[in-house]
Design a protein around this motif. Structure first.
Motif, PDB file in Angstrom:
ATOM      1  N   HIS A 198       0.735  -1.342   0.397  1.00 39.76           N
ATOM      2  CA  HIS A 198       0.489  -0.128   0.115  1.00 39.76           C
ATOM      3  C   HIS A 198       1.029   1.610  -0.409  1.00 39.76           C
ATOM      4  O   HIS A 198       1.859   1.454   1.083  1.00 39.76           O
ATOM      5  CB  HIS A 198      -1.623  -0.029   1.235  1.00 39.76           C
ATOM      6  N   THR A 199       0.461   2.617  -0.495  1.00 39.18           N
ATOM      7  CA  THR A 199       0.673   3.008  -0.970  1.00 39.18           C
ATOM      8  C   THR A 199       0.868   4.601   0.503  1.00 39.18           C
ATOM      9  O   THR A 199       1.209   5.520   1.281  1.00 39.18           O
ATOM     10  CB  THR A 199       0.869   4.636  -1.616  1.00 39.18           C
ATOM     11  N   ARG A 200      -0.749   3.757   0.669  1.00 39.03           N
ATOM     12  CA  ARG A 200      -0.484   4.761   2.323  1.00 39.03           C
ATOM     13  C   ARG A 200       0.633   4.653   3.665  1.00 39.03           C
ATOM     14  O   ARG A 200       0.294   3.822   3.574  1.00 39.03           O
ATOM     15  CB  ARG A 200      -2.374   4.091   2.577  1.00 39.03           C
ATOM     16  N   VAL A 201       0.089   5.353   4.480  1.00 44.90           N
ATOM     17  CA  VAL A 201       0.810   5.326   5.666  1.00 44.90           C
ATOM     18  C   VAL A 201       0.560   4.567   6.739  1.00 44.90           C
ATOM     19  O   VAL A 201      -1.285   4.338   6.269  1.00 44.90           O
ATOM     20  CB  VAL A 201       1.483   6.734   6.385  1.00 44.90           C
ATOM     21  N   PRO A 202       1.011   3.442   7.090  1.00 46.24           N
ATOM     22  CA  PRO A 202      -0.129   2.840   7.718  1.00 46.24           C
ATOM     23  C   PRO A 202      -0.052   3.492   8.975  1.00 46.24           C
ATOM     24  O   PRO A 202       0.796   3.990   9.757  1.00 46.24           O
ATOM     25  CB  PRO A 202       1.102   1.193   7.728  1.00 46.24           C
ATOM     26  N   SER A 203      -1.505   3.052   9.646  1.00 49.43           N
ATOM     27  CA  SER A 203      -2.278   3.033  10.556  1.00 49.43           C
ATOM     28  C   SER A 203      -1.050   2.184  12.474  1.00 49.43           C
ATOM     29  O   SER A 203      -0.470   1.640  11.995  1.00 49.43           O
ATOM     30  CB  SER A 203      -3.519   2.854  10.788  1.00 49.43           C
TER      31      SER A 203
ATOM     32  N   ASP B 195      -1.993  -0.607  12.297  1.00 52.60           N
ATOM     33  CA  ASP B 195      -1.831  -1.293  11.215  1.00 52.60           C
ATOM     34  C   ASP B 195      -0.203  -2.486  11.527  1.00 52.60           C
ATOM     35  O   ASP B 195       0.030  -2.852  11.357  1.00 52.60           O
ATOM     36  CB  ASP B 195      -1.547  -1.072   9.901  1.00 52.60           C
TER      37      ASP B 195
ATOM     38  N   ASN C 273       2.152  -3.633   5.997  1.00 52.45           N
ATOM     39  CA  ASN C 273       3.315  -2.058   6.708  1.00 52.45           C
ATOM     40  C   ASN C 273       4.574  -3.097   5.820  1.00 52.45           C
ATOM     41  O   ASN C 273       5.759  -3.048   6.668  1.00 52.45           O
ATOM     42  CB  ASN C 273       4.070  -2.593   8.473  1.00 52.45           C
TER      43      ASN C 273
END
Length: 490
Positions: free
Chosen positions: A7-12, A15, A49
């Motif tokens: 995923h390109t989103r920042v992991p929470s 996550d 992640n």
């Protein structure tokens, strides 16, 4: 495979926590040698992640254990992109390059590890061993250029080899393999004895001449109502090979066989396997067939034990002669113009014909690409199209590729080997791609069944016989493997 699932989103924070849990769970599966489950969990960790080098490093290690060297290489490289100081990433990448024969690239990474850990004995050992291989190969290349056209076969002097009176083993009759010789040889080997070197060399010289007379693709005719047997990888498991003959009968003019590559390496009775198979080929040249596998190559034999075993039981000269003989092994067989049998699989392009396979110039070490490489190395995949190989050599091909190839060449299905299967066989691509693997409890650890295929000339549908491993003398698999290979997965 997981590489494209990032995923390109920042992991929470959730996550990140869950990814760590997946990694810990994966580590437990890895510890218990359940590598497929470990890979699945490392992949889940990466999906949540994708910024942690160790997740890729650990999955790379699991891929190494399952011999997916291509995937291992990708993961190790990714781990180093994320963290250039992640020393295990260099280890893993070197370990993936070694069995692919990319020794110089491996050496470079081992050198990096040495610099990072100058007091690490393990790193020093691996660097030294790898450096030795690189130097030997460079020397052999120089010698080969010098000697040019000379062959090992030409330099073998059988008349200079004397047979002592105390040798009570099998003897060739008038320099020929006979049924009695083969029966004696099997019993001699069962009792853990060695064939006299003079007879061993004679078999190799004769088999080379025989293979040289054959095309790269051999046509086999199986008459109506007559049985034909196809066996997959044997990998030096001599006592399991004998079990096939127990279950299915010894080869003969009325009981023909095709052994589909990877006769040697890993199992520590490879010498016994190959001389038994070559003996039957000489005895029944029109009823006993052998295809080259990816392990009938100098690099594989150097790493996975066959070269070491031949040197231990005979000599370096014989090991070199085996390499020369393997270069002449046929690459594929076509049965009744309906079934194509090869060790690995299909091709990176759609227009390959049987005629083109027949005309391959095979007298060489397997190349890194092209038809010969793909025949020896490729694997099927469930999804359509083609993909880079998990092994790092050859390709993966989908059901559409199989369908198109069969249609173009007017064939019913293909048979290949090359992959361990739980039941010893597997049907994929709507039953049009059959895998058969004949080494049960592979490497004494996998717990798989072995299998062989029987069919008849008028009923070309495959019938499968499955069997368990049989006991063998207490010599562990990989006993003769290159020391670097034994250590590099640690």
């Amino acid at each position: 495979m997981g590489e494209n699932a990032e995923h390109t989103r920042v992991p929470s924070p959730e996550d990140i926590t869950q990814a760590e849990k997946y990694k810990e769970e994966a580590n437990k599966f890895f510890k218990h040698q359940n590598y497929d489950a470990a890979i699945s969990l490392y992949t889940k960790a990466i999906e949540l992640n994708p910024t942690i080098a160790i997740y890729y490093g650990n999955r790379s290690f699991a891929y190494l254990k399952t011999e997916c060297f291509g995937y291992a290489l990708i993961d190790a490289t990714k781990s180093l992109e994320l963290d250039r100081n992640y020393v295990k990433g260099y280890y893993r990448r070197a370990a993936a390059n070694m069995p692919l024969g990319k020794f110089k690239l491996a050496l470079k990474d081992y050198e990096t590890v040495m610099k990072a850990r100058p007091k690490d004995k393990d790193a020093k050992l691996k660097f030294t061993e790898c450096n030795k291989i690189v130097k030997i190969l460079a020397f052999e290349k120089a010698i080969a250029v010098e000697e040019n056209k000379k062959t090992i076969a030409d330099s073998v002097k059988l008349e200079a080899m004397t047979i002592a009176d105390e040798y009570t083993g099998p003897k060739l009759e008038d320099d020929k393999v006979t049924l009695k010789f083969m029966q004696d040889l099997i019993q001699w080997y069962k009792n853990e004895n060695k064939l006299h070197q003079k007879y061993a060399f004679k078999i190799l010289l004769d088999i080379k001449v025989l293979f040289m007379s054959q095309p790269s693709l051999i046509d086999i005719t199986v008459p109506d109502n007559e049985k034909f047997t196809i066996c997959g990888d044997i990998h030096g498991q001599f006592y399991d090979l004998l079990n096939i003959f127990e279950l299915n009968g010894l080869p003969s003019n009325t009981n023909p066989y095709l052994f589909n590559g990877d006769f040697v390496d890993r199992g520590s009775f490879s010498v016994e396997c190959i001389f038994t198979l070559f003996g039957f080929k000489l005895l029944y040249p029109k009823y006993f067939f052998m295809s080259r596998g990816n392990h009938e190559s100098a690099t594989m034999n150097h790493m996975y034990g066959f070269e070491g075993e031949v040197k231990a039981k005979y000599s370096a000269k014989m090991a070199d002669l085996f390499t020369e003989v393997y270069n002449w092994l046929p690459l594929a067989h076509c049965i009744n113009e309906k079934i194509l049998v090869m060790h690995g699989g299909l091709f990176s392009r759609d227009d390959v014909t049987l005629k083109e396979i027949r005309e391959i110039d095979r007298n060489r070490q397997p190349p890194d690409e092209g038809l010969m490489c793909e025949l020896l190395w490729s694997d099927p995949q469930p999804q359509k199209g083609r993909a880079p190989s998990k092994r790092g050599v050859g390709i993966q091909f989908g059901p559409d590729v199989t369908k198109n190839f069969l249609k173009l060449n007017n064939l019913d299905y293909i048979v290949r080997s090359h992959e361990v299967k739980k039941d010893g066989y597997e049907l994929v691509h709507n039953g049009k791609c059959v895998t058969v693997f004949s080494a049960p409890n592979y490497c004494d650890t996998i717990g798989n069944l072995g299998a062989f295929i029987t069919l008849t000339g008028n009923n070309m549908r495959p019938t499968f016989t499955m069997y368990e491993a049989v006991p063998h003398p207490n010599v562990r698999p990989m006993a003769y493997a290159n020391s670097l290979l034994k250590y590099m997965y640690q």
